[in-house]
Write an enzyme that holds these catalytic residues in place. Structure first.
Site, mmCIF file in Angstrom:
data_model
loop_
_atom_site.group_PDB
_atom_site.id
_atom_site.type_symbol
_atom_site.label_atom_id
_atom_site.label_comp_id
_atom_site.label_asym_id
_atom_site.label_seq_id
_atom_site.Cartn_x
_atom_site.Cartn_y
_atom_site.Cartn_z
ATOM 1 N N GLU A 79 0.821 -1.205 0.000
ATOM 2 C CA GLU A 79 0.000 0.000 0.000
ATOM 3 C C GLU A 79 0.857 1.258 0.000
ATOM 4 O OE1 GLU A 79 -3.103 0.360 -0.572
ATOM 5 O OE2 GLU A 79 -3.536 -1.776 -0.634
ATOM 6 N N GLN A 107 0.728 6.642 -5.613
ATOM 7 C CA GLN A 107 1.296 7.500 -6.664
ATOM 8 C C GLN A 107 2.313 6.782 -7.564
ATOM 9 O OE1 GLN A 107 2.480 10.419 -3.604
ATOM 10 N NE2 GLN A 107 1.252 11.923 -4.707
ATOM 11 N N THR A 108 2.268 5.436 -7.590
ATOM 12 C CA THR A 108 3.192 4.679 -8.435
ATOM 13 C C THR A 108 2.428 3.553 -9.122
ATOM 14 O OG1 THR A 108 4.999 5.146 -6.884
ATOM 15 C CG2 THR A 108 5.375 3.417 -8.507
ATOM 16 N N TYR A 117 -7.287 6.391 3.812
ATOM 17 C CA TYR A 117 -7.271 5.356 2.782
ATOM 18 C C TYR A 117 -6.368 4.182 3.175
ATOM 19 C CZ TYR A 117 -5.785 2.576 -1.069
ATOM 20 O OH TYR A 117 -5.462 1.473 -1.828
ATOM 21 N N ASP A 139 -10.047 5.929 -3.041
ATOM 22 C CA ASP A 139 -8.903 6.498 -3.743
ATOM 23 C C ASP A 139 -9.396 6.995 -5.096
ATOM 24 O OD1 ASP A 139 -9.285 4.205 -5.243
ATOM 25 O OD2 ASP A 139 -7.197 3.555 -5.172
#
Length: 242
Positions: free
Chosen positions: A41, A46-47, A124, A142
């Site tokens: 997680e 962002q990847t 999240y 998300d």
């Protein structure tokens, strides 16, 4: 917005059936170890998935347990993270590992308040780890989930606004099938990542297309709606030295 029990059951049943048949074979889906799920997680923030997979394997080879991570130096951790970017994630992961190792005996907390108190754990990540690792009934929200929900219910409010996000959290929690939170959360995220994509969504392959209000209205591509940030003003100034 209140969802009828019948619609809620249809949505969750369709999504779970589709996910269990079509889910991608990802390494963090082959384990129930909370540490490994937690690591995935952090890395996935962002990847892209394809980028994360080799880093995930190498990181676990170097730090196979939360104690190994906590006992390493921060420089070693940052070196193993090198190339993933957003290094604050690695620093928070390292701090969280220290807390888990020293304050919780190496066991990732299984309650919301304890887990959320750790560095790097927002709503999240907390909900994702609790639902996937422990089966706790917490919904996730998300970018993928926001896109799916706004299209499913044709929500045209600005998703950057707190009021809209709170409404989406409520919807996500209403839809959550009790006892199947882990698979369900992953199903919605998988749908957003592979089918209900930002551009050119594959509606013909969507398991909930018949229930999607945006598809019925013919506007899935315009959702979610986000207000564009105002450009920063640019001021040219001059100075003189006397």
């Amino acid at each position: 917005m209140q969802i009828t029990p019948q619609k809620r059951a249809r949505i969750s049943q369709h999504l779970l059936t589709w996910y269990r048949k079509n889910k991608r074979d990802l390494p963090w889906r082959q384990t129930s170890d909370p540490y490994r799920i937690l690591l995935s997680e952090f890395m996935l923030q962002q990847t892209q998935v394809d980028t994360v997979i080799p880093y995930y394997h190498r990181f676990l080879d170097r730090f196979p347990t939360v104690h190994d991570l906590a006992n390493a130096s921060q420089d070693d951790v940052l070196k193993a993270w090198e190339g993933l970017g957003y290094y604050s994630r690695a620093r928070n992961l390292y701090k969280a590992a220290h807390s888990i190792s020293t304050d919780f005996g190496g066991n990732v907390p299984d309650t919301y308040n304890e887990l959320k108190s750790l560095p790097g754990f927002g709503p999240y990540t907390t909900a994702a780890v609790l639902s996937i690792a422990y089966g706790r009934d917490y919904a996730v929200l998300d970018g993928n989930v926001i896109r799916v929900l706004t299209r499913l219910f044709n929500i045209r409010d600005d998703v950057t606004q707190t009021r809209t996000k709170n409404h989406l959290w409520d919807l996500a929690q209403q839809l959550l099938p009790k006892g199947d939170a882990g698979d369900y959360n992953q199903a919605v995220m998988e749908l957003g990542a592979t089918i209900c994509t930002p551009r050119s969504p594959k509606c013909s392959a969507c398991p909930v297309a018949s229930l999607c209000a945006a598809k019925k209205a013919g506007i899935p591509e315009i959702l979610p709606i986000k207000t564009k940030k105002k450009p920063r003003p640019h001021h040219t100034m001059s100075a003189g030295i006397v």
